[in-house]
Design a protein around this motif. Structure first.
Motif, mmCIF file in Angstrom:
data_model
loop_
_atom_site.group_PDB
_atom_site.id
_atom_site.type_symbol
_atom_site.label_atom_id
_atom_site.label_comp_id
_atom_site.label_asym_id
_atom_site.label_seq_id
_atom_site.Cartn_x
_atom_site.Cartn_y
_atom_site.Cartn_z
ATOM 1 N N TYR A 59 0.889 -1.167 0.000
ATOM 2 C CA TYR A 59 0.000 0.000 0.000
ATOM 3 C C TYR A 59 0.923 1.212 0.000
ATOM 4 O O TYR A 59 2.133 1.069 0.205
ATOM 5 C CB TYR A 59 -0.937 0.024 1.229
ATOM 6 N N ASP A 115 3.703 3.602 8.669
ATOM 7 C CA ASP A 115 2.861 2.448 8.336
ATOM 8 C C ASP A 115 3.270 2.049 6.921
ATOM 9 O O ASP A 115 2.886 2.698 5.943
ATOM 10 C CB ASP A 115 1.385 2.883 8.405
ATOM 11 N N ASP A 150 1.692 -5.988 6.650
ATOM 12 C CA ASP A 150 1.181 -4.686 7.099
ATOM 13 C C ASP A 150 1.782 -4.400 8.472
ATOM 14 O O ASP A 150 1.522 -5.143 9.428
ATOM 15 C CB ASP A 150 -0.356 -4.752 7.158
ATOM 16 N N ILE A 151 2.614 -3.368 8.555
ATOM 17 C CA ILE A 151 3.321 -3.047 9.808
ATOM 18 C C ILE A 151 3.270 -1.542 10.050
ATOM 19 O O ILE A 151 3.442 -0.757 9.113
ATOM 20 C CB ILE A 151 4.831 -3.429 9.732
ATOM 21 N N THR A 152 3.096 -1.165 11.309
ATOM 22 C CA THR A 152 3.292 0.243 11.703
ATOM 23 C C THR A 152 4.184 0.314 12.933
ATOM 24 O O THR A 152 4.011 -0.476 13.882
ATOM 25 C CB THR A 152 1.956 0.935 12.054
ATOM 26 N N GLU A 158 -3.785 -3.581 15.355
ATOM 27 C CA GLU A 158 -3.179 -2.259 15.144
ATOM 28 C C GLU A 158 -3.897 -1.138 15.901
ATOM 29 O O GLU A 158 -4.494 -0.244 15.290
ATOM 30 C CB GLU A 158 -3.128 -1.930 13.655
ATOM 31 N N GLU A 161 1.368 -1.719 14.813
ATOM 32 C CA GLU A 161 0.650 -2.713 14.010
ATOM 33 C C GLU A 161 1.553 -3.880 13.662
ATOM 34 O O GLU A 161 2.672 -3.690 13.196
ATOM 35 C CB GLU A 161 0.163 -2.053 12.709
#
Ligand code: GLY
Ligand code: MN
Ligand code: MN
Length: 452
Positions: A246, A277, A288-290, A394, A409
């Motif tokens: 994304y 993010d 998907d990581i924050t 998250e 997240e």
């Protein structure tokens, strides 16, 4: 001038479209088509591949359902699945587009449907020209009209609607078969990942962890948000991802309080935090990581307090997870035991805003979503999370008044024993760990500067 730039566009697209992906064994895709056939109950599905965008620089990305069912990453194809209805047997056909020898000078040689190796290369029983699709459906309708009374496809696609209209025409009817949404049938299948998909999701997460680590070392006062986004993208590509999963979000200061800020146009200021993010897509599967960091490498007391609240809320949600029972993405707290409600209650019990009010009201989004071929894989969130699913946890708190946003997240997998596995756990998140990584990069930078 126009001709040259058109040629350049097509060449760039060829490079991105031609990039090889890790394909699962053909049996994995066939097993999915057989599952789909079970759901079709004597009916048929026609699923179209995504088209190649010709006149812009958007890289090619395959249609998610088509890819899930075929692992085929080329444009212009269509898949037909006919479920068995005695005495009619199961049948599957991959229709390939007519080759365009001129375009192939730009996009590379494409597989010919008449190539005797086509079934082996694609893993689909029969491979034919896409021009034959209406005729094949017409033959089926003549044999068994009930098979095409409705067609599972992509109702939003003009060519799917045109196919149904043309099929009716070939049958001498002016009533096209209604198209039902293939997504309703693939959603429960896609939600439960097989071992090969988990391997790809792990690869996406491992690459994303490396990119986040590189990012942490690039954050410092004066750094541009966009430069840091570039560091992330470079590392993702180096680690084998074909693209970010994304648009990366790098939001410092006030930008840290905008959930999907991806303008990345600011410059990081001493004393602020930055929410990052960002993650990658590996062979069509997302992570998907924050993480949230102090720009200068040291959390203030208030930043640390809010950070620990978010971390505690994530921990509370992880600890409360029960496979087959816990729901996610419940921002209105309809379910008191959803992971959203657990995190919200934790925040209210442990933190306050500047006016002494409970801080939970600043957690303004759902706690997570399924992850797969889409970073937001489709799911009916009134249903609980079960074994085989991959999803994010998250929590976040966004305090515009304090120019302070914190989100943490990670991407999780529920294994076949119902155990929650953190696919992104290699990326530190305790505040002291994050500060340590940033300090290490600070000292290596000043050592490099003094050696110059
Ligand atoms: N990266 C978008 C999200 O966390 O949902
Ligand atoms: Mn997410
Ligand atoms: Mn995210």
């Amino acid at each position: 001038m126009f001709r040259r730039s058109l040629a350049l566009c097509v060449l760039l697209l060829a490079c991105t479209a031609g990039q090889a992906l890790d394909r699962q064994p053909s049996e994995a895709y066939r097993a999915r088509r057989l599952h789909l056939a079970d759901e079709l109950k004597g009916g048929v599905a026609v699923v179209f591949a995504a088209e190649q965008p010709l006149l812009d620089l958007t890289p090619y990305r395959q249609d998610e359902d088509f890819y899930y069912l075929t692992g085929w990453n080329q444009p212009g194809a269509a898949l037909l699945v006919e479920s068995a209805q005695s005495p009619r047997p199961y049948r599957e056909i991959l229709f390939l587009p007519t080759r365009n020898r001129h375009l192939e000078l730009y996009t590379g040689v494409k597989l010919d449907a008449s190539d005797p190796n086509a079934p082996r290369l694609t893993g689909v029983d029969e491979v034919r020209q896409v021009t034959e699709l209406p005729g094949v459906l017409n033959e089926l309708a003549q044999k068994d009209p009930s098979a095409v009374r409705e067609i599972a496809s992509q109702p939003d696609l003009a060519k799917a609607r045109a196919l149904a209209t043309w099929l009716a025409t070939t049958l001498g009817s002016d009533r096209a078969a209604p198209l039902t949404d293939i997504g309703a049938l693939t959603m429960p299948l896609r939600a439960k990942k097989d071992a090969g998909e988990i391997a790809l999701l792990r690869a996406a997460s491992n690459a994303s962890v490396q990119a986040q680590l590189a990012m942490m070392k690039a954050v410092h006062p004066g750094a541009k948000e966009r430069t840091v986004a570039g560091v992330l993208i470079e590392k993702l590509m180096e680690e084998g991802c074909e693209r970010p999963s994304y648009a990366p979000i790098v939001g410092s200061g006030a930008n840290s309080t905008s959930l999907h800020y991806s303008d990345n146009s600011g410059t990081m200021q001493d004393g602020d935090v930055v929410v990052v993010d960002a993650a990658g897509e590996y062979s069509m599967y997302a992570s998907d990581i924050t993480r949230t960091m102090p720009v200068n490498g040291h959390f203030t007391a208030r930043q640390r307090e809010v950070y620990n609240l978010v971390l505690g809320a994530q921990r509370a949600a992880i600890d409360a997870f029960v496979p087959g029972k816990s729901r996610i993405n419940d921002p209105r707290h309809k379910y008191p035991d959803s992971l959203d409600s657990i995190a919200f209650d934790y925040m209210n019990a442990h933190g306050k805003d500047l006016h002494g009010a409970p801080i939970g009201k600043y957690f303004i989004h759902g706690i997570g979503h399924l992850v797969g071929i889409d970073v937001h894989d489709p799911w009916d969130y009134s249903k609980p999370i079960e074994d085989g699913m991959v999803f994010t946890i998250e929590p976040g708190i966004y305090l515009p008044e304090e120019k302070l946003g914190v989100r943490i997240e990670d991407t999780f997998y529920v294994n076949n024993d119902g155990k929650l596995i953190d696919l992104t756990e290699a990326l530190p998140k305790l505040p002291e760990e994050v500060e340590k990584i940033m300090r290490a990069s600070e000292s290596s930078q000043s050592a490099a500067n003094s050696a110059r």
